[in-house]
Scaffold this active site. Structure first.
Site, PDB file in Angstrom:
ATOM      1  N   SER A   6       0.858  -1.185   0.000  1.00 15.66           N
ATOM      2  CA  SER A   6       0.000   0.000   0.000  1.00 15.66           C
ATOM      3  C   SER A   6       0.893   1.232   0.000  1.00 15.66           C
ATOM      4  O   SER A   6       1.730   1.401   0.885  1.00 15.66           O
ATOM      5  CB  SER A   6      -0.886   0.014   1.242  1.00 15.66           C
ATOM      6  OG  SER A   6      -1.374   1.329   1.448  1.00 15.66           O
ATOM      7  N   HIS A  31      -0.835  -1.573  -4.239  1.00 14.05           N
ATOM      8  CA  HIS A  31      -2.168  -1.305  -3.694  1.00 14.05           C
ATOM      9  C   HIS A  31      -2.328   0.214  -3.534  1.00 14.05           C
ATOM     10  O   HIS A  31      -1.567   0.855  -2.820  1.00 14.05           O
ATOM     11  CB  HIS A  31      -2.287  -2.008  -2.336  1.00 14.05           C
ATOM     12  CG  HIS A  31      -3.628  -1.918  -1.696  1.00 14.05           C
ATOM     13  ND1 HIS A  31      -4.680  -2.756  -2.021  1.00 14.05           N
ATOM     14  CD2 HIS A  31      -4.104  -1.095  -0.729  1.00 14.05           C
ATOM     15  CE1 HIS A  31      -5.734  -2.464  -1.285  1.00 14.05           C
ATOM     16  NE2 HIS A  31      -5.417  -1.448  -0.487  1.00 14.05           N
ATOM     17  N   ASP A  33      -4.679   3.243  -2.358  1.00 11.40           N
ATOM     18  CA  ASP A  33      -5.818   3.538  -1.482  1.00 11.40           C
ATOM     19  C   ASP A  33      -6.445   4.881  -1.823  1.00 11.40           C
ATOM     20  O   ASP A  33      -5.836   5.933  -1.638  1.00 11.40           O
ATOM     21  CB  ASP A  33      -5.356   3.550  -0.020  1.00 11.40           C
ATOM     22  CG  ASP A  33      -5.114   2.149   0.506  1.00 11.40           C
ATOM     23  OD1 ASP A  33      -6.028   1.320   0.395  1.00 11.40           O
ATOM     24  OD2 ASP A  33      -4.007   1.893   1.016  1.00 11.40           O
ATOM     25  N   MET A  35      -9.439   7.488  -0.937  1.00 13.03           N
ATOM     26  CA  MET A  35     -10.375   7.819   0.148  1.00 13.03           C
ATOM     27  C   MET A  35     -11.047   9.152  -0.152  1.00 13.03           C
ATOM     28  O   MET A  35     -10.378  10.098  -0.561  1.00 13.03           O
ATOM     29  CB  MET A  35      -9.604   7.933   1.464  1.00 13.03           C
ATOM     30  CG  MET A  35      -8.775   6.725   1.784  1.00 13.03           C
ATOM     31  SD  MET A  35      -8.008   6.958   3.390  1.00 13.03           S
ATOM     32  CE  MET A  35      -7.087   5.441   3.508  1.00 13.03           C
ATOM     33  N   HIS A  64      -8.014   0.344  -4.417  1.00 10.60           N
ATOM     34  CA  HIS A  64      -9.006   0.141  -3.346  1.00 10.60           C
ATOM     35  C   HIS A  64      -9.788   1.436  -3.162  1.00 10.60           C
ATOM     36  O   HIS A  64      -9.269   2.409  -2.622  1.00 10.60           O
ATOM     37  CB  HIS A  64      -8.222  -0.260  -2.079  1.00 10.60           C
ATOM     38  CG  HIS A  64      -9.060  -0.460  -0.865  1.00 10.60           C
ATOM     39  ND1 HIS A  64      -8.508  -0.535   0.408  1.00 10.60           N
ATOM     40  CD2 HIS A  64     -10.403  -0.615  -0.696  1.00 10.60           C
ATOM     41  CE1 HIS A  64      -9.470  -0.721   1.288  1.00 10.60           C
ATOM     42  NE2 HIS A  64     -10.624  -0.770   0.656  1.00 10.60           N
ATOM     43  N   MET A  66     -12.185   3.496  -1.334  1.00 11.66           N
ATOM     44  CA  MET A  66     -12.933   3.731  -0.089  1.00 11.66           C
ATOM     45  C   MET A  66     -13.788   4.966  -0.337  1.00 11.66           C
ATOM     46  O   MET A  66     -13.486   6.077   0.090  1.00 11.66           O
ATOM     47  CB  MET A  66     -11.961   3.912   1.073  1.00 11.66           C
ATOM     48  CG  MET A  66     -11.337   2.593   1.501  1.00 11.66           C
ATOM     49  SD  MET A  66      -9.908   2.790   2.558  1.00 11.66           S
ATOM     50  CE  MET A  66      -8.634   2.860   1.322  1.00 11.66           C
ATOM     51  N   MET A 135     -11.152  -6.610   5.099  1.00 10.32           N
ATOM     52  CA  MET A 135     -10.419  -5.605   5.880  1.00 10.32           C
ATOM     53  C   MET A 135     -10.065  -6.192   7.245  1.00 10.32           C
ATOM     54  O   MET A 135     -10.925  -6.743   7.931  1.00 10.32           O
ATOM     55  CB  MET A 135     -11.268  -4.341   6.089  1.00 10.32           C
ATOM     56  CG  MET A 135     -11.481  -3.467   4.865  1.00 10.32           C
ATOM     57  SD  MET A 135      -9.999  -2.917   3.997  1.00 10.32           S
ATOM     58  CE  MET A 135      -9.111  -2.012   5.267  1.00 10.32           C
ATOM     59  N   ASP A 173      -6.151  -6.736   4.206  1.00  8.86           N
ATOM     60  CA  ASP A 173      -5.619  -5.368   4.196  1.00  8.86           C
ATOM     61  C   ASP A 173      -5.746  -4.764   5.585  1.00  8.86           C
ATOM     62  O   ASP A 173      -6.845  -4.640   6.114  1.00  8.86           O
ATOM     63  CB  ASP A 173      -6.420  -4.545   3.171  1.00  8.86           C
ATOM     64  CG  ASP A 173      -5.937  -3.113   3.017  1.00  8.86           C
ATOM     65  OD1 ASP A 173      -4.902  -2.746   3.592  1.00  8.86           O
ATOM     66  OD2 ASP A 173      -6.625  -2.353   2.307  1.00  8.86           O
TER      67      ASP A 173
HETATM   68  C1  DX5 Z   1      -6.537   1.289   5.278  1.00  8.25           C
HETATM   69  C2  DX5 Z   1      -5.968   0.992   3.914  1.00  8.25           C
HETATM   70  C3  DX5 Z   1      -4.802   0.088   3.955  1.00  8.25           C
HETATM   71  C4  DX5 Z   1      -3.681   0.566   4.824  1.00  8.25           C
HETATM   72  C5  DX5 Z   1      -2.634  -0.470   4.973  1.00  8.25           C
HETATM   73  O1  DX5 Z   1      -7.691   1.987   5.155  1.00  8.25           O
HETATM   74  O2  DX5 Z   1      -6.945   0.397   3.101  1.00  8.25           O
HETATM   75  O3  DX5 Z   1      -4.373  -0.264   2.650  1.00  8.25           O
HETATM   76  O4  DX5 Z   1      -3.158   1.764   4.396  1.00  8.25           O
HETATM   77  O5  DX5 Z   1      -1.646   0.025   5.806  1.00  8.25           O
HETATM   78  P1  DX5 Z   1      -1.028  -0.823   7.014  1.00  8.25           P
HETATM   79  O6  DX5 Z   1      -0.346  -1.994   6.391  1.00  8.25           O
HETATM   80  O7  DX5 Z   1      -0.084   0.147   7.647  1.00  8.25           O
HETATM   81  O8  DX5 Z   1      -2.151  -1.217   7.909  1.00  8.25           O
HETATM   82 ZN    ZN Z   2      -6.358  -0.574   1.190  1.00 13.51          ZN
END
Ligand code: DX5
Ligand code: ZN
Length: 214
Positions: A6, A31, A33, A35, A64, A66, A135, A173
């Protein structure tokens, strides 16, 4: 196991350098992320930034989303170069239609469930999924503690996928590191997202290799 680092924890001013770092670890994909500050109480970036990332790497981009309304942005994320688009089962977009839009564009499909959502809620969609993501933290932030009590959900999804003879991968994740990856692998996970543990690792290559051996 495959490793999907990530990049949430990376320095975005130097994203090309950070992607090179990830590539050099021997990881299998990246990956990404996304948001929106509505679905989760945090914000990252959208399609224009993904398009910049696409220019500096050939690695598979596991995106991903979110987001509360991912369907509104799917065409833009496809155009930006996502290889896999992963939406949350708890979002407010129509799940079947959104997955169909992704798949019809030739992009791989993913569906994520939050900690409070049972594994069975994802069962009706498995036939059209390349990946289901469990998750192992509440989504929103990197660096949280792995929830081992999510493992029965991983095992239930694995069993149902195998029972139906599907090829859907199970991804985990949140809070994955050298200690928790074996727990997830034992429950039947195929892909580990690794964020802070990789970016803070003394020997990132060794961590990736150790997880890939599981
Ligand atoms: C959380 C994300 C993850 C996260 C993973 O909302 O979807 O991908 O950043 O980071 P670590 O490995 O630090 O939990
Ligand atoms: Zn993620």
């Amino acid at each position: 196991m495959k490793v999907s680092p990530s990049i949430l924890t990376c320095d975005f001013a130097y994203v090309a350098k950070e992607f090179q770092f990830v590539e050099d670890t021997g990881a299998d994909m990246i990956h990404v992320d996304v948001m929106d500050s509505v679905f989760v109480p945090n914000m990252s970036f959208g399609p224009p930034v993904l398009a910049c990332m696409r220019k500096v790497t050939d690695m598979f981009l596991d995106v991903h989303l979110m987001m509360q309304y991912p369907d509104r942005m799917i065409p833009a994320f496809i155009k930006a170069g996502a290889d896999l688009l992963n939406i949350h089962l708890e979002c407010s977009s129509p799940i079947d239609e959104t997955l169909d839009t992704i798949r019809n564009a030739g992009v791989k499909t993913g569906l994520t469930i939050k900690p409070a959502t049972p594994a069975e809620a994802a069962f009706p969609y498995l036939d059209k999924l390349d990946l289901v993501l469990v998750m192992t933290v509440e989504p929103g932030f990197g660096g949280q503690k792995f929830m081992a009590d999510m493992m029965p959900k991983v095992a239930a999804l694995r069993a149902e996928i195998d029972r139906r003879g599907l090829k859907t991968k199970v991804e985990v994740d949140g809070g994955i590191n050298a200690e928790t990856a074996p727990v997830a692998a034992a429950a039947g996970a195929d892909i580990a997202v690794v964020g802070s543990a990789l970016f803070n690792a003394a020997d990132p290559k060794a961590l990736v290799a150790a997880i890939q051996k599981l």
